[in-house]
Write a protein that holds these residues in place. Structure first.
Motif, PDB file in Angstrom:
ATOM      1  N   ALA A 182       0.822  -1.217   0.000  1.00  0.00           N
ATOM      2  CA  ALA A 182       0.000   0.000   0.000  1.00  0.00           C
ATOM      3  C   ALA A 182       0.849   1.257   0.000  1.00  0.00           C
ATOM      4  O   ALA A 182       0.480   2.273  -0.599  1.00  0.00           O
ATOM      5  CB  ALA A 182      -0.926   0.000   1.220  1.00  0.00           C
ATOM      6  N   SER A 183       1.988   1.220   0.677  1.00  0.00           N
ATOM      7  CA  SER A 183       2.893   2.367   0.691  1.00  0.00           C
ATOM      8  C   SER A 183       4.294   1.891   1.010  1.00  0.00           C
ATOM      9  O   SER A 183       4.490   0.828   1.620  1.00  0.00           O
ATOM     10  CB  SER A 183       2.437   3.430   1.700  1.00  0.00           C
ATOM     11  N   TYR A 184       5.267   2.701   0.582  1.00  0.00           N
ATOM     12  CA  TYR A 184       6.673   2.332   0.736  1.00  0.00           C
ATOM     13  C   TYR A 184       7.463   3.586   1.052  1.00  0.00           C
ATOM     14  O   TYR A 184       7.389   4.568   0.321  1.00  0.00           O
ATOM     15  CB  TYR A 184       7.166   1.693  -0.568  1.00  0.00           C
ATOM     16  N   ALA A 185       8.201   3.545   2.144  1.00  0.00           N
ATOM     17  CA  ALA A 185       9.038   4.683   2.530  1.00  0.00           C
ATOM     18  C   ALA A 185      10.389   4.162   2.998  1.00  0.00           C
ATOM     19  O   ALA A 185      10.461   3.313   3.881  1.00  0.00           O
ATOM     20  CB  ALA A 185       8.374   5.488   3.644  1.00  0.00           C
ATOM     21  N   ASP A 186      11.448   4.655   2.384  1.00  0.00           N
ATOM     22  CA  ASP A 186      12.806   4.287   2.774  1.00  0.00           C
ATOM     23  C   ASP A 186      13.555   5.583   3.049  1.00  0.00           C
ATOM     24  O   ASP A 186      14.202   6.144   2.167  1.00  0.00           O
ATOM     25  CB  ASP A 186      13.463   3.467   1.659  1.00  0.00           C
ATOM     26  N   GLU A 187      13.399   6.074   4.261  1.00  0.00           N
ATOM     27  CA  GLU A 187      13.983   7.346   4.677  1.00  0.00           C
ATOM     28  C   GLU A 187      15.229   7.085   5.516  1.00  0.00           C
ATOM     29  O   GLU A 187      15.468   5.957   5.955  1.00  0.00           O
ATOM     30  CB  GLU A 187      12.971   8.139   5.517  1.00  0.00           C
ATOM     31  N   ASP A 188      16.007   8.126   5.774  1.00  0.00           N
ATOM     32  CA  ASP A 188      17.152   7.968   6.676  1.00  0.00           C
ATOM     33  C   ASP A 188      16.679   7.524   8.057  1.00  0.00           C
ATOM     34  O   ASP A 188      17.307   6.692   8.710  1.00  0.00           O
ATOM     35  CB  ASP A 188      17.926   9.287   6.812  1.00  0.00           C
ATOM     36  N   ALA A 189      15.554   8.086   8.502  1.00  0.00           N
ATOM     37  CA  ALA A 189      15.096   7.878   9.875  1.00  0.00           C
ATOM     38  C   ALA A 189      14.338   6.569  10.088  1.00  0.00           C
ATOM     39  O   ALA A 189      14.230   6.095  11.212  1.00  0.00           O
ATOM     40  CB  ALA A 189      14.209   9.045  10.308  1.00  0.00           C
ATOM     41  N   TYR A 190      13.804   5.978   9.015  1.00  0.00           N
ATOM     42  CA  TYR A 190      13.063   4.723   9.166  1.00  0.00           C
ATOM     43  C   TYR A 190      12.786   4.098   7.802  1.00  0.00           C
ATOM     44  O   TYR A 190      12.845   4.767   6.764  1.00  0.00           O
ATOM     45  CB  TYR A 190      11.739   4.919   9.916  1.00  0.00           C
ATOM     46  N   PHE A 191      12.460   2.807   7.831  1.00  0.00           N
ATOM     47  CA  PHE A 191      11.986   2.076   6.662  1.00  0.00           C
ATOM     48  C   PHE A 191      10.596   1.560   6.984  1.00  0.00           C
ATOM     49  O   PHE A 191      10.358   1.030   8.074  1.00  0.00           O
ATOM     50  CB  PHE A 191      12.894   0.884   6.334  1.00  0.00           C
ATOM     51  N   LEU A 192       9.661   1.685   6.037  1.00  0.00           N
ATOM     52  CA  LEU A 192       8.308   1.178   6.261  1.00  0.00           C
ATOM     53  C   LEU A 192       7.681   0.740   4.948  1.00  0.00           C
ATOM     54  O   LEU A 192       7.472   1.539   4.039  1.00  0.00           O
ATOM     55  CB  LEU A 192       7.426   2.248   6.910  1.00  0.00           C
ATOM     56  N   ALA A 193       7.397  -0.559   4.852  1.00  0.00           N
ATOM     57  CA  ALA A 193       6.587  -1.088   3.759  1.00  0.00           C
ATOM     58  C   ALA A 193       5.266  -1.528   4.380  1.00  0.00           C
ATOM     59  O   ALA A 193       5.239  -2.439   5.209  1.00  0.00           O
ATOM     60  CB  ALA A 193       7.284  -2.262   3.081  1.00  0.00           C
TER      61      ALA A 193
END
Length: 199
Positions: A182-193
């Protein structure tokens, strides 16, 4: 890292007593990951590979007193270290492998899996097992308190396109295992799929 059960238990068992002290500033990141799950009062959520239960306070607050947090980890020492902090009282503890969860089909609203994915021996099969215990429309958060690049640097390895958590790899892996990314975020502060359980 070797994904053999005994090796994982040995690795984390030896580090359990000082685990929380190694990562003292992670609480804000856990709050971001749990918020993305969209938990509601009364929900039942599994903290898969929970370790010492650092996400437990945020998960407990999200589901309220009428909800339920189930914490599962394969390493007894991690569960015991969390219990010594008092976290064990706020959730049901299971000494269990995510490959064989002792839970009924479609009995959960969500799964929160922080730092777990890199330790799975059979990612597709393990994701299918998590899908089995989540109701259709339920959610899965594959989460890490730092992004993929920072994690690779911490582990002393290069970040490559072959990484299973690369978006182009994790999307079809989830789809073949009963989930839809549904969403994908690969930031310096966190990863979230964040994925949704398909019917």
């Amino acid at each position: 890292m070797t994904h053999d059960v005994a090796h994982v238990q040995e690795f984390f068992g030896a580090r359990a007593a000082g685990w929380d002290a190694r990562f003292p500033g992670d609480d804000p990141a856990f709050a971001v990951g749990v918020a993305a799950l969209g938990l509601r009062t009364g929900d039942v959520v599994l903290d898969a590979g929970c370790g010492t239960g650092r996400a437990l306070p945020v998960l407990r607050a999200a589901v309220g007193s009428s909800g339920k947090v189930i914490r599962a980890d394969i390493t007894r020492e991690m569960l015991e270290a969390g219990a010594r902090t008092g976290r064990g009282r706020a959730g049901t503890l299971l000494l269990a492998d995510v490959a064989r969860l002792p839970l009924r089909p479609e009995s959960l609203d969500a799964v929160f899996a922080a730092g777990l994915f890199g330790h799975l021996r059979q990612p597709a099969e393990n994701l299918r097992e998590m899908a089995r215990v989540v109701r259709p429309g339920g959610r899965l958060a594959l989460f890490h308190v730092i992004g993929r690049a920072a994690l690779a640097a911490r582990q002393g390895r290069p970040l490559t396109k072959n990484d299973l958590l690369e978006e182009t790899n994790v999307r079809p892996l989830l789809r073949s295992s009963g989930w839809q990314l549904a969403s994908y975020a690969d930031e310096d502060a966190y990863f979230l799929a964040l994925a949704v359980r398909q019917s």
